[in-house]
Design a protein around this motif. Structure first.
Motif, PDB file in Angstrom:
ATOM      1  N   ASP A   1       0.871  -1.173   0.000  1.00 40.23           N
ATOM      2  CA  ASP A   1       0.000   0.000   0.000  1.00 40.23           C
ATOM      3  C   ASP A   1       0.906   1.221   0.000  1.00 40.23           C
ATOM      4  OD1 ASP A   1      -2.556  -1.170   0.002  1.00 40.23           O
ATOM      5  OD2 ASP A   1      -2.339  -1.652   2.121  1.00 40.23           O
TER       6      ASP A   1
ATOM      7  N   VAL B   1       3.003  -1.233   4.167  1.00 35.89           N
ATOM      8  CA  VAL B   1       2.562   0.122   3.850  1.00 35.89           C
ATOM      9  C   VAL B   1       3.810   0.991   3.771  1.00 35.89           C
ATOM     10  CG1 VAL B   1       2.139   0.622   6.305  1.00 35.89           C
ATOM     11  CG2 VAL B   1       1.112   2.059   4.535  1.00 35.89           C
TER      12      VAL B   1
ATOM     13  N   ASP C   1       0.450  -3.562  -6.671  1.00 42.22           N
ATOM     14  CA  ASP C   1       0.593  -2.681  -5.516  1.00 42.22           C
ATOM     15  C   ASP C   1      -0.428  -1.552  -5.615  1.00 42.22           C
ATOM     16  OD1 ASP C   1       2.886  -4.026  -4.385  1.00 42.22           O
ATOM     17  OD2 ASP C   1       4.075  -3.156  -5.990  1.00 42.22           O
ATOM     18  N   ARG C   2      -0.935  -1.120  -4.474  1.00 41.19           N
ATOM     19  CA  ARG C   2      -2.011  -0.139  -4.455  1.00 41.19           C
ATOM     20  C   ARG C   2      -1.433   1.243  -4.119  1.00 41.19           C
ATOM     21  NH1 ARG C   2      -3.622  -4.816  -2.115  1.00 41.19           N
ATOM     22  NH2 ARG C   2      -2.900  -4.111  -0.051  1.00 41.19           N
TER      23      ARG C   2
END
Length: 884
Positions: free
Chosen positions: A4, A211, A241-242
Motif C-alpha cells: 500500500d 505500507v 501494488d495499491r
C-alpha cells in the motif's frame, strides 16, 4: 506481498540556508498562494512538519488567513507538529518540548490541529528521549531519515523505538534518498513503469508492514507540475501494488494500526549512525561554536530563570507573563532550525541568528527582573517619585530547586552622582572615587571584592523617564547562609568598613598554588596539576590546547597538515587571593597549524600563534575547579580545542543529553561505509560529559560549547573554534560530495574573540549518589547563587519562599506557568535506572494537583499531602505535575 503506497506531496522548507529568510519567504509565499488557488480540488500538501511557515506566509499575506485556516482544517494543507524543524541533538529536551508547544499554539490560532506524527525528515541525528517526547504529545509515530539505517541497525523501514523510560513509538525510516525519494514522478506511462521498478526494488525488501511512504517533493519545491497525472501513471505502473494520493496523517494512522499487531524489532538510544546509508553530518557541533554557546546561555536563562521566577510571581498574585515568555521562546526557537543552529548556512543567516539570540536574551532578562521585583513587592512607580527615600538592597536569589548556601556571585551598585539627561545636562563633572568599603547586612555578610568599574545605570518606571546615575559597579563574591530553592533574601548595602573577613574553609592563592583544603592546584612550567586532598588522586597536565589544520566545510571537519609545536605557558599571576574565591590567570602561546595546502596556495597560509588566557578559580569549600578560557582567533582554516585532563584512562563516556545522560561508544564502520562518510570522533555536548571507571570518575562541565571528544588518555577536548571558509566543499576525504550549495562563508572563519567557561569535578564510580552529585554540581557551576542591586528600594523586603525538589537522582526539568496560564507546571526527570520517590515543596495553599503529559494535558488527580507533592518517577522517566 502487495504494497500500500501512500504518495504524500510536500516541500522540505529550510527557512534560511544558502539564501536568507527574506528571499526564501518570497518563494514560500508563491508556493502557498498557488496551493490556496487550487481550492477544494487540491491534493493534501505537507508544509514540512513545521508551523513557522504559516507565520512567515501570514506576515506577507495576512488577508489570506481565513483561506489558510480553512485549508488546514480541511486537510488540504498539513503543518506541524513542530514550530521549526530543529536540530535535535543541540537543544535541551525542554527546548524540544517548547518547540512542540509553540507549533501547536500557532496551529490552534488558526483553529487547526497538527498531525499526530513527529515528522523529522532532515535533522542531523535524534536524541534517545525522542520517543518519550513524542508520546508526551500524543504522537505514536516518528518519521526520520538521518541517524538511522545501514549495517548496524535492524533491516527494514519500521521498528519500535524505545526510550529509556520504556516509552515506545513506531519508527518509520525514509529511503536512502530521504524526503526526495518520490520527487518529480514521471507522467509518461513507460517512464513511470521503469521508475516504479527502481522504487519497488528499494521499498519492497524494507517494507515490514506492507505500507510505504513515497514523499513527493524536495527542498523548496512547489507542488509538482501535472502531479495528478503522475500519480495516475504510478498507480497503473505499480499494479498490483495499491497507490493512493495521501496525507501524512493518513499514512501515520495506517502505519500505527498495522504496527499494533506486528512483531517489530526494538531499537534504543540515540540515532547518530546512518553511515553507509546516508550522510549523518555529525561534524556540525563545532561550526560557529560561539553561536551554540550563546544559544545555550539564552536557553538556560529562559528555562531556569525567566520561567520559574515569572511563575512564582504569578502565584504570588502578580499578573501572568505567559505571553511574554512565549515571545522570548519564539525568538529563541527561530534560531533552532538545523541549518541555523548547526551553523551550516551562509553568513547572513548566522548574523540574523545572533540578532535573534540578543533579542531573546533581552526579553528573558526583562521577564526575570520584572518578576523578581513583583515577587518582593517593589513598586517602581512609587519608588521613582521618592529618590530621597531610597534604601539600596542586594537581592540574593537561588535559581535552583533545592536549599543551598555558600559562595554567591553578586553585583553591587553604589551611586556616585546623579547624571541628568536632556537640555541643560551638558558640562564636565569632577571624577569621583569608588567607595573604599562596602558593608552588607550591617557588616554581617562576608564579602570579597573582585573588581570595580564606573558605569551609568538607570532606575526605570513605567510612568516616568528613567533616573540615570553614575555608579561604582562592584563585582564581588559573598558568603550566603542557606536559601530555599527559588527563594530570595534581601540585605542592606552600606558603606562603613566591615569587620575582618573570616571564613571557616578559606581558599588561598599564590602564583604557583590554589588550595581550599579539598582541592589543590599546582602551577608548573608545563601547566597545572590537580590534587584531590580527600582521595589523593592527582591529575597531571590538567590543561592543554591542541590545534590542527582544517580542510573541511561547515558540515564536516577534515584535519590537514602537520601538527604544530606544543603550546607554551608564558606566565601566571594571581587575580584573586581569597578567602572566598581565589583565581590564577595563565597566559599561553598556542602555535596555529598551517591550514590546508589548497588554501595556502590562495594566500591564506601559515599564521602566527594565538595567545590564550585561562583562569583557574577555586571557591571556599568547593569540590569543583572552574576554568575560564579567553582569546582572539586571528587565523583561518584551523580547529582549536582546549583539553582538560583526568586520571580516568579508557573509561566509559556518559554524556548529558535531552532528559538525562546517555552512554556513548565510538562509532566504528566498515571501509565501504566510511567511503561514503567517515564518522567523527567527536560528539554533541550539553552541560557535561563524564568519564568513569570501576573505581573513579571525572566530569567536565561546559557553559555552552557543543562539541567534545573523550580521549583514550582520560582527557576531554572541547572545541573552541573550528574555522572554515565554505558552506560546502566536494573535495573532503571524510565526505566526498557537496552536502550543501558551495558558497563562501568568510564569517565562519570565526575571526575575533572566543571564550569558554568550564569546570572539572573528580568523583567516585557511577552510582546513584554520584549521579545525584553531578547533577547538583551542574547547578552550582551553571546556576550559581546570585545577587543584584535594587537601588530604589523603599524598604527591605522579607525573604520569599520558593519551590524545592527532593529525591535522589531527580533533576529539575521545568518550573513554569502552563500554556493557558491556569496551572503551575512542575516537571522533573529521573536520572537513575531505578524507580525513585520524590517530593515537590511549593509555598502557598494548593487547591488541586494533577499529573499531566508533556504537552500539559491534565491526567489523573494527585492526593494532597501535608509534606508536599509526592511523586514516584519510573526509571529514567519524566513526570509532569500541574498545581493550582
Amino acid at each position: 506481498m502487495a504494497l500500500d503506497v501512500h504518495v504524500v506531496s510536500h516541500t522540505h522548507w529550510d527557512r534560511e540556508w544558502y539564501l536568507p529568510l527574506g528571499r526564501f519567504r518570497q518563494r514560500l509565499v508563491a508556493l502557498i498562494d498557488e496551493l490556496l488557488g487550487l481550492g477544494a480540488s487540491a491534493p493534501s500538501f505537507l508544509l514540512d512538519g513545521q508551523s513557522i511557515v504559516l507565520e512567515d506566509y501570514l506576515a506577507v499575506r495576512p488577508e489570506r488567513a481565513g483561506e489558510l485556516a480553512a485549508a488546514l482544517r480541511g486537510g488540504r494543507l498539513e503543518a506541524g507538529p513542530w514550530y521549526v524543524l530543529a536540530d535535535e541533538l543541540i537543544p535541551s529536551g525542554e527546548a524540544l518540548v517548547r518547540n512542540l508547544l509553540l507549533g501547536r499554539r500557532v496551529l490552534r490560532g488558526l483553529r487547526a490541529e497538527p498531525p499526530s506524527v513527529l515528522y523529522c525528515p532532515d535533522s542531523f541525528g535524534h536524541p534517545a528521549a525522542l520517543p518519550l517526547i513524542a508520546r508526551g504529545f500524543g504522537a505514536p509515530v516518528v518519521i526520520v531519515w538521518r541517524g538511522f539505517g545501514g549495517r548496524r541497525w535492524p533491516h527494514g523501514d519500521t521498528a519500535r523505538w524505545r526510550a529509556f523510560d520504556g516509552s515506545e513509538v513506531v519508527l518509520h525510516h525514509l529511503p536512502r534518498t530521504g524526503y526526495e525519494f518520490g520527487s518529480n514522478l514521471p507522467v509518461d506511462p513507460q517512464e513511470s513503469a521503469r521508475h516504479w521498478e527502481a522504487m519497488r526494488t528499494e521499498l519492497g525488501p524494507r517494507a515490514r508492514l506492507g505500507v510505504v511512504l513515497v514523499p513527493n517533493g524536495a527542498d523548496h519545491h512547489a507542488l509538482q507540475s501535472r502531479r495528478d497525472e503522475a500519480v495516475r501513471a504510478l498507480t497503473a505502473a505499480a499494479n498490483p501494488d495499491r497507490v493512493v494520493s495521501s496525507s501524512l496523517s493518513a499514512f501515520g494512522t495506517e502505519l500505527d494500526v498495522r504496527a499494533r499487531s506486528a512483531d517489530l524489532p526494538v531499537v534504543e538510544g540515540e540515532l547518530r549512525d546512518s553511515y553507509g546509508y546516508t550522510w549523518t553530518l555529525q561534524g556540525t557541533f563545532g561550526a560557529r561554536a560561539h553561536e551554540k554557546r550563546d544559544n545555550a546561555h539564552v536557553e538556560r536563562l529562559l528555562l531556569r530563570d525567566a520561567e520559574p521566577w515569572s511563575a512564582l510571581a504569578a502565584r504570588s498574585g502578580a499578573g501572568s507573563r505567559t505571553h511574554l515568555v512565549a515571545s522570548a521562546w519564539r525568538a529563541l526557537l527561530q534560531c533552532h532550525p538545523h541549518d541555523t543552529l548547526c551553523g551550516c548556512s551562509i553568513d547572513e543567516v548566522a548574523q540574523a541568528m545572533e540578532t535573534r539570540l540578543a533579542d531573546a536574551r533581552a526579553q528573558a532578562l526583562g521577564i526575570r527582573q520584572d518578576a523578581l521585583l513583583d515577587l518582593i513587592g517593589h513598586d517602581r512607580v512609587e519608588a521613582r517619585t521618592r529618590p530621597e527615600a531610597w534604601k539600596p538592597i542586594l537581592l540574593l536569589c537561588n535559581p535552583a530547586a533545592r536549599r543551598r548556601g555558600g559562595v554567591a556571585e553578586v553585583e553591587i551598585q553604589v551611586p556616585l552622582r546623579h547624571v541628568p539627561v536632556g537640555p541643560g545636562s551638558g558640562g564636565v563633572s569632577a571624577q569621583l572615587r569608588h567607595p573604599r568599603a562596602i558593608a552588607l547586612d550591617d557588616g554581617l555578610m562576608p564579602i570579597q571584592v573582585l573588581s570595580r568599574t564606573k558605569v551609568d545605570r538607570r532606575v526605570e518606571s513605567p510612568r516616568h523617564y528613567p533616573r540615570n546615575e553614575l555608579v561604582s559597579l562592584v563585582q564581588a563574591v559573598v558568603w550566603v547562609p542557606p536559601l530555599e530553592g527559588y527563594g530570595t533574601r534581601a540585605v542592606t548595602i552600606g558603606s562603613r568598613r566591615p569587620p575582618a573577613l573570616v571564613v571557616d574553609e578559606p581558599v588561598v592563592a599564590t602564583e604557583t598554588v590554589l588550595d581550599n583544603g579539598r582541592i589543590r592546584v599546582e602551577i608548573g612550567e608545563r601547566g597545572a596539576t590537580l590534587l584531590d586532598h580527600v582521595s589523593g588522586r592527582r591529575v597531571e597536565r590538567l590543561l592543554w590546547f591542541d590545534d590542527v589544520g582544517e580542510a573541511g566545510d561547515l558540515y564536516t571537519h577534515s584535519p590537514s597538515g602537520r601538527p604544530p609545536p606544543p603550546p607554551e605557558l608564558l606566565g601566571a599571576r594571581v587575580l584573586h587571593a581569597g578567602p572566598l574565591r581565589a583565581t590564577i590567570a595563565l597566559r599561553w602561546r598556542v602555535p596555529v597549524a598551517a591550514g590546508d595546502a589548497r588554501d595556502r596556495r590562495r594566500g591564506r597560509g601559515r599564521r602566527g600563534p594565538l595567545y590564550v588566557f585561562t583562569r583557574l578559580s577555586l571557591d571556599a569549600a568547593a569540590a569543583v575547579l572552574r576554568i575560564g578560557v579567553r582569546g582572539e582567533n586571528t587565523a583561518p582554516d584551523h580547529r582549536l580545542r582546549v583539553r582538560v585532563g583526568t586520571d580516568v584512562r579508557d573509561g566509559t563516556v556518559v554524556a548529558d543529553a535531552a532528559f538525562g545522560p546517555v552512554v556513548r561508544q565510538p562509532i566504528t564502520v566498515t571501509a565501504a561505509d566510511s567511503g561514503i562518510e567517515t564518522p567523527p570522533t567527536t560528539g554533541p555536548l550539553h552541560r557535561y560529559v563524564t568519564v568513569v571507571a570501576e573505581d573513579r570518575g571525572a566530569t567536565l562541565f561546559s557553559d555552552g560549547l557543543a562539541e567534545y571528544e573523550a580521549m583514550t588518555d582520560g582527557g576531554i577536548a572541547v572545541t573552541l573554534v573550528r574555522a572554515v571558509g565554505s558552506l560546502s566543499r566536494n573535495d573532503i576525504r571524510e565526505r566526498p560530495g557537496h552536502a550543501g550549495w558551495p558558497t563562501p562563508t568568510p564569517g565562519a572563519q570565526c575571526l575575533g574573540p572566543f571564550a569558554a567557561e568550564l569546570a572539572v569535578l573528580l568523583h567516585g564510580a557511577r552510582n546513584p549518589p554520584t549521579i545525584d552529585l553531578i547533577e547538583r554540581t551542574a547547578d552550582e557551576v551553571l546556576l550559581p547563587l546570585r545577587g543584584e542591586t535594587v537601588r530604589a528600594a523603599l524598604s527591605v523586603p522579607q525573604p520569599t519562599p520558593g519551590i524545592e525538589l527532593e529525591g535522589e537522582g531527580l533533576a529539575v526539568s521545568a518550573i513554569k506557568e502552563s500554556e493557558d496560564g491556569a496551572w503551575l507546571v512542575l516537571r522533573c526527570a529521573n536520572l537513575l535506572d531505578r524507580e525513585t520517590a520524590g517530593r515537590w515543596r511549593v509555598s502557598g495553599a494548593i487547591r488541586e494537583m494533577r499529573r499531566a503529559r508533556l504537552d500539559e494535558t491534565p491526567l489523573d488527580p494527585l492526593a494532597p499531602s501535608p509534606d508536599g507533592i509526592e511523586i514516584t518517577v519510573p526509571p529514567r522517566g519524566v513526570v509532569t505535575v500541574l498545581v493550582r
